[in-house]
Every structure is written in structure tokens, then in C-alpha cells.
Motif scaffolding. Structure first.
Motif, mmCIF file in Angstrom:
data_model
loop_
_atom_site.group_PDB
_atom_site.id
_atom_site.type_symbol
_atom_site.label_atom_id
_atom_site.label_comp_id
_atom_site.label_asym_id
_atom_site.label_seq_id
_atom_site.Cartn_x
_atom_site.Cartn_y
_atom_site.Cartn_z
ATOM 1 N N ILE A 183 -11.654 -1.855 3.891
ATOM 2 C CA ILE A 183 -10.467 -2.298 3.170
ATOM 3 C C ILE A 183 -10.534 -3.815 3.103
ATOM 4 N N THR A 193 -9.337 -7.640 2.435
ATOM 5 C CA THR A 193 -8.147 -8.493 2.382
ATOM 6 C C THR A 193 -8.553 -9.709 1.565
ATOM 7 N N GLU A 209 -9.571 -2.772 -8.463
ATOM 8 C CA GLU A 209 -8.977 -1.488 -8.833
ATOM 9 C C GLU A 209 -9.969 -0.633 -9.610
ATOM 10 N N ALA A 250 -12.528 1.107 -7.460
ATOM 11 C CA ALA A 250 -12.003 2.053 -6.476
ATOM 12 C C ALA A 250 -12.196 1.569 -5.042
ATOM 13 N N ASP A 267 -10.430 -0.310 -1.993
ATOM 14 C CA ASP A 267 -9.058 -0.689 -1.638
ATOM 15 C C ASP A 267 -9.009 -2.159 -1.241
ATOM 16 N N TYR A 268 -7.857 -2.758 -1.422
ATOM 17 C CA TYR A 268 -7.694 -4.173 -1.120
ATOM 18 C C TYR A 268 -6.273 -4.441 -0.681
ATOM 19 N N LEU A 269 -6.092 -5.518 0.062
ATOM 20 C CA LEU A 269 -4.776 -5.987 0.471
ATOM 21 C C LEU A 269 -4.674 -7.454 0.078
ATOM 22 N N ARG A 321 2.021 -2.038 2.755
ATOM 23 C CA ARG A 321 0.781 -1.989 1.978
ATOM 24 C C ARG A 321 -0.403 -1.637 2.878
ATOM 25 N N ASP A 381 -0.188 2.089 3.646
ATOM 26 C CA ASP A 381 -0.630 2.883 2.498
ATOM 27 C C ASP A 381 -2.157 2.887 2.392
ATOM 28 N N ALA A 382 -2.762 1.737 2.644
ATOM 29 C CA ALA A 382 -4.221 1.650 2.564
ATOM 30 C C ALA A 382 -4.879 2.516 3.634
ATOM 31 N N LYS A 410 -5.084 6.163 2.879
ATOM 32 C CA LYS A 410 -6.086 6.571 1.892
ATOM 33 C C LYS A 410 -7.484 6.723 2.487
ATOM 34 N N ARG A 465 -11.328 8.404 0.888
ATOM 35 C CA ARG A 465 -12.207 7.361 0.367
ATOM 36 C C ARG A 465 -13.508 7.926 -0.174
#
Length: 254
Positions: free
Chosen positions: A87, A89, A101, A104, A106-108, A116, A119-120, A123, A127
Motif C-alpha cells: 500500500i 503512501t 487508480e 489497481a 492501492d494508495y494513501l 482511509r 479501508d485499504a 482490501k 489484492r
């Protein structure tokens, strides 16, 4: 992966306050997404060394870090037998976020918010492996290291130390002044990624442009005359094919 399962997390960021904030946020969302922080690192190289001894389910990785950034770290992690979820950041602007996005991944966005982050983490069980092509799109620059799997470890070989790359059977041999390493990669893909650094001299060989110290005529006595490329730190010359000689000659200004 169920949300109740405790996720083992590694935090990677070159700024101590950012690492501390992520640790605090993980504590804030512990009831919703239970985690345990198994280690922290200031860059990608430190993270890879840490992961040799600590198993992790998730790596929270900053994008811009010295020594090795988060995208290159993710590419190396993808070669592990059981790669952790990554993930990112990031403080990237809205255009870079769109790229994340589309790929696909994920990022914060910094400053990271608790919900947030929750939620990540939720997921993670859904993945998909991070594809090299998607990661390359996020960071179009070439890698700074090759990753080599050797006796259960990931060895990082600085690209700048490699004198030549040669295809042999299903592997590519990367030669430094000290030794050889086996890369599970395609020579064609490596040529495309490192077009400015390596020069093709044969259908199965690329040489580091910066290591070239000259050329010499060889094979006069065995009936197969050709040109050899001479590389600094390498005692033997490497043959240039007839097909590649015009391009090599032009590139080297001979």
C-alpha cells in the motif's frame, strides 16, 4: 483474508514523524483492522533486509525515498515467493493519483487518515499481484538495482556495477567485476528499460556503455575475424556480431 485476522505490517518511510503517524493510526483502527507492526525501515533497501527475517502481510511504503523508492521496492517484493501486499503512501498530485487508480495499486494520500487506512487494509485479501508493467508506468525511470534470488535471500545488485548482461538458456547473467548473478528476466525487456545505459553488441549480449574502454580485432588466426569489445575490470573481450558492428561503431564513434 478476513478482517479479523491480524495483519503483520512493515512501515517504510524516510521520515520518522510519518512512520510514527502510521503506527499511531494502526493503533487507532485496531478494533476494525487488527495489525501488528513487525518492523520499520527508512528506505526500500532497509525494508528488503528486514523482510529476510520478518514475514509480513502488508508493506506500507512511501513513494519518494532515498537509496530505493517505494515503487522499486514493490518491484523487488513482487519476486518473492509470497509477496506481501503493498500500500503506497504518497503526496503525489491528482494526476499521479489517477495513474495509481488505473494500475489497481492501492494508495494513501498524505496526511493519511484513519478510515482511509482501514479501508485499504480491508482490501488486502482481494489484492492482485503488482504487475511490473503497472509499476513501471508509475515510475518510468529505470531501476537502480537488480534483484537476485539466491539461497532464500534477495540480493540487490546495483545496476551501475554491472559490466554486461548475457542471455544464457532461460536466464540472463549479470556480470560485475567481482562475480556473476542470474536474473530471471528477459534480455529484450532489460534492453528497453536500460536503453541509455547498455549497448547491444550481440543478439545475446548487452554491455555497459560506461565500462567500454575500447575495441580490438580478434579471431584472425582461427579463420573467424571479428571485433571484441573491451570492458574496464574484465580481462577478456566480448565478441561483437557482424550485424551489430555498424551500430556499435556508430555509437562509440569509431
Amino acid at each position: 483474508m478476513e478482517s479479523a485476522q491480524v495483519l503483520r505490517v512493515v512501515i517504510v518511510d524516510d521520515e520518522a514523524p510519518a512512520r510514527a503517524r502510521l503506527r499511531d493510526l494502526l493503533g487507532d483502527i485496531a478494533q476494525e483492522q487488527p495489525t501488528v507492526v513487525v518492523g520499520v525501515a527508512a528506505n526500500g533497501v532497509e525494508a528488503l533486509r528486514l523482510l529476510e527475517s520478518e514475514a509480513a502481510d502488508v508493506v506500507l511504503a512511501d513513494i519518494r525515498m532515498p537509496v530505493m523508492d517505494g515503487v522499486e521496492l514493490a518491484r523487488h517484493l513482487g519476486r518473492l515467493e509470497k509477496p506481501p501486499a503493498v500500500i503506497f503512501t504518497t503526496a503525489y498530485d491528482e494526476y499521479a493519483v489517477q495513474a495509481f487508480e488505473l494500475s489497481a495499486v492501492d494508495y494513501l494520500l498524505k496526511p493519511v487518515r484513519a478510515q482511509r487506512l482501514a479501508d485499504a487494509l480491508a482490501k488486502v485479501h482481494r489484492r492482485q499481484p503488482l504487475a511490473d508493467a503497472a509499476l513501471a508506468a508509475l515510475a518510468p525511470g529505470a531501476r537502480q538495482h537488480f534483484s537476485v534470488s539466491e539461497r532464500g535471500r534477495i540480493l540487490l545488485v546495483p545496476v551501475a556495477d554491472v559490466l554486461f548482461l548475457r542471455a544464457e538458456l532461460k536466464y540472463v547473467t549479470a556480470r560485475t567485476a567481482e562475480r556473476e548473478y542470474l536474473l530471471d528476466e528477459s534480455l529484450v525487456q532489460l534492453e528497453q528499460e536500460f536503453a541509455g545505459r547498455f549497448l547491444r553488441i550481440h543478439r545475446n549480449c548487452l554491455v555497459a556503455r560506461a565500462a567500454v574502454v575500447g575495441v580490438e580485432r580478434a579471431g584472425e588466426h582461427d579463420g573467424e575475424p571479428h571485433w571484441d569489445i573491451l570492458l574496464a575490470g574484465l580481462p577478456e573481450g566480448l565478441p561483437v556480431s557482424r550485424r551489430q558492428w555498424p551500430a556499435v561503431k556508430q555509437t562509440l564513434g569509431i
